[in-house]
Design an enzyme around this catalytic site. Structure first.
Site, PDB file in Angstrom:
ATOM      1  N   GLN A  44      -4.394  -2.055   9.514  1.00 17.61           N
ATOM      2  CA  GLN A  44      -4.172  -3.347   8.869  1.00 17.61           C
ATOM      3  C   GLN A  44      -4.697  -4.478   9.758  1.00 17.61           C
ATOM      4  O   GLN A  44      -4.349  -4.557  10.936  1.00 17.61           O
ATOM      5  CB  GLN A  44      -2.665  -3.539   8.601  1.00 17.61           C
ATOM      6  CG  GLN A  44      -2.334  -4.809   7.842  1.00 17.61           C
ATOM      7  CD  GLN A  44      -2.910  -4.819   6.424  1.00 17.61           C
ATOM      8  OE1 GLN A  44      -2.858  -3.840   5.700  1.00 17.61           O
ATOM      9  NE2 GLN A  44      -3.497  -5.941   6.030  1.00 17.61           N
ATOM     10  N   LYS A  89       0.836  -1.207   0.000  1.00 17.46           N
ATOM     11  CA  LYS A  89       0.000   0.000   0.000  1.00 17.46           C
ATOM     12  C   LYS A  89       0.870   1.255   0.000  1.00 17.46           C
ATOM     13  O   LYS A  89       0.540   2.237  -0.672  1.00 17.46           O
ATOM     14  CB  LYS A  89      -0.958  -0.038   1.196  1.00 17.46           C
ATOM     15  CG  LYS A  89      -2.026  -1.125   1.037  1.00 17.46           C
ATOM     16  CD  LYS A  89      -2.754  -1.486   2.325  1.00 17.46           C
ATOM     17  CE  LYS A  89      -3.624  -2.733   2.109  1.00 17.46           C
ATOM     18  NZ  LYS A  89      -4.250  -3.213   3.356  1.00 17.46           N
ATOM     19  N   ASP A 149     -10.972   2.220   4.258  1.00 20.34           N
ATOM     20  CA  ASP A 149     -11.347   0.824   4.010  1.00 20.34           C
ATOM     21  C   ASP A 149     -12.866   0.611   3.964  1.00 20.34           C
ATOM     22  O   ASP A 149     -13.332  -0.455   3.568  1.00 20.34           O
ATOM     23  CB  ASP A 149     -10.762  -0.075   5.104  1.00 20.34           C
ATOM     24  CG  ASP A 149      -9.525  -0.833   4.622  1.00 20.34           C
ATOM     25  OD1 ASP A 149      -9.338  -0.940   3.393  1.00 20.34           O
ATOM     26  OD2 ASP A 149      -8.764  -1.307   5.475  1.00 20.34           O
TER      27      ASP A 149
END
Lengths: 287, 287
Positions: free
Chosen positions: A103, A59, A126
């Site tokens: 994460q 990322k 997200d």
């Protein structure tokens, strides 16, 4: 077995990801020249799981490619939920951080749900915050989970009609299956969601015009389980010593599919590219 | 055609509603004696639509039966969105009001979505706020929409297993279809959601172990569209001069069904009773 002549049936995730990243790069430049703002993403990694570290690294590299400023926050495995929440609250207030990515998975003594809910909904790159999930469910799509969003984008890119189509989703996770179902329903597809408790999976998959598989069981979907001209998105990843495998028996299924994503190089890169798009959107909306 | 001998197949919504209301009444008494608090529901009705007025009246009567204090707020049709939002904000702050119900539909110049989102999530008795919808979607069910909640309660009451069952939902509204799908997925059913764009409805309904129909098309579901021993919840309501009809051709379908709700007297009363349960929960959680 040869898959010769089937190249045109493969959805090349890397190519689509490049295209999306190009759009993001242009958007980042516009934002910088127009408002003097560089989009910023803060990633939070707790512990030292190698796979998680790799995903975060991927990322960050994508951020570099598109011009997004990335900040890397690392907490040790033995950190507390309070420390994690405190970091999130600080990042929520930081005006240079437009988006936050936590994460997953977290070490087992953490509550991921509480942590994800602590992220300001407008910085939730997200799309896992309940508020954003709820907006998605009622058809007002804003920040939605990246993998389903990437799949919708791929369908648009390949001009696959969705309305009235029979969509089958295998896997009912919060990350893929459930938001994916909501996005297809918002586009008036007929949607069936199957999973490990489904009694006759083949009966469902055989009816699919569009099939999304996200369970992490190597080659669960065989050629005799799909109909001709199906469009397939394979989200599953199983790592073995000799390679990485998807949930679909690609080599055989491709002979029947109209379109299919490979593993690796299919849904994965598109997911990362959609994350970049979401970070840009967070920055654009931050005024 | 006679439905004689089929009585035991009918889910009597009035009886189930009475049972739920009895539980709520006990809960209200406990809250009053334990903490000196009487649960309070504020209903908001905009305009003078006769059906909406009737629904609000039914809810107020239910409040009376279970001991919930109900406040009745009426706005004229020509009121503005700002006036409505202002009322909601005032009720959000009112400590005697534990739950707020905005009767839908609103006159066309209002934004119902913005208004529902203005209601404090912890006072959202209907479960329509995006935050509550999102919690439902990720499997953390708190305040969920009343009709799906009532159907889940009925399944529990009649000991109908859900995990691994083939559930078909006809209708993909935000009020019933989508939250109902999420609730069944949370219970590990295999779920298919059909609607007006579905190309072959019968193919789906024939596979249903549990069928929920919520579209408002009189007698859409015929006997040849369901299998033997299906469990059916009929949420549809069509009013005609000679009576009220459901989405299911009850008289014929009951001969095949293991369990079925009638219209009227099925899902409707249970929905109102679940609303009472939600108001109680809002009051219980208000400390």
């Amino acid at each position: 077995m040869s898959t010769e002549g089937c190249e045109s049936r493969v959805i090349d995730g890397k190519v689509l990801a490049q295209q999306i990243e190009e759009e993001v790069r242009t958007g980042v430049e516009d934002l910088e020249s127009g408002r003097g703002v560089t989009p910023g993403l803060a990633t939070i990694l707790v512990g030292d799981d190698p796979a998680s570290r790799m995903y975060v690294r991927l990322k960050h590299r994508a951020c570099e490619r598109v011009g997004i400023r990335a900040e890397d926050y690392l907490l040790p495995t033995q950190a507390s939920q309070e420390e994690l929440l405190s970091l999130i609250y600080t990042l929520n207030k930081n005006k240079d951080v437009h988006a936050i990515l936590l994460q997953l998975p977290l070490p087992t003594h953490f509550s991921p749900q509480e942590a994800m809910e602590a992220i300001a909904p407008e910085k939730d790159a997200d799309g896992f915050h309940p508020y954003n999930m709820g907006k998605l469910m009622i058809g007002d799509e804003g920040l939605v989970p990246c993998t389903p969003h990437g799949i919708i984008r791929a369908l648009e890119e390949y001009n696959v009609p969705v309305q009235g189509k029979n969509v089958v989703i295998v896997g009912h996770s919060n990350v893929v299956g459930k938001p994916m179902a909501a996005m297809f329903l918002n586009r008036n597809a007929t949607v069936s969601i199957c999973h490990v408790f489904t009694d006759d999976l083949k009966k469902y998959t055989l009816g699919a015009d569009i099939l999304v598989v996200a369970v992490g069981v190597k080659h669960l979907i065989k050629a005799d389980m799909v109909k001709e001209e199906v469009v397939i998105f394979d989200v599953g990843i199983t790592k073995e010593e000799d390679g990485v495998y998807g949930d679909v028996d690609f080599e055989n299924v491709i002979k029947k599919a109209a379109l299919i994503t490979p593993v690796p190089g299919g849904v994965g890169p598109v997911t990362v590219a959609m994350l970049m798009k979401h970070v840009l959107r967070c920055a654009e909306n931050s005024f």
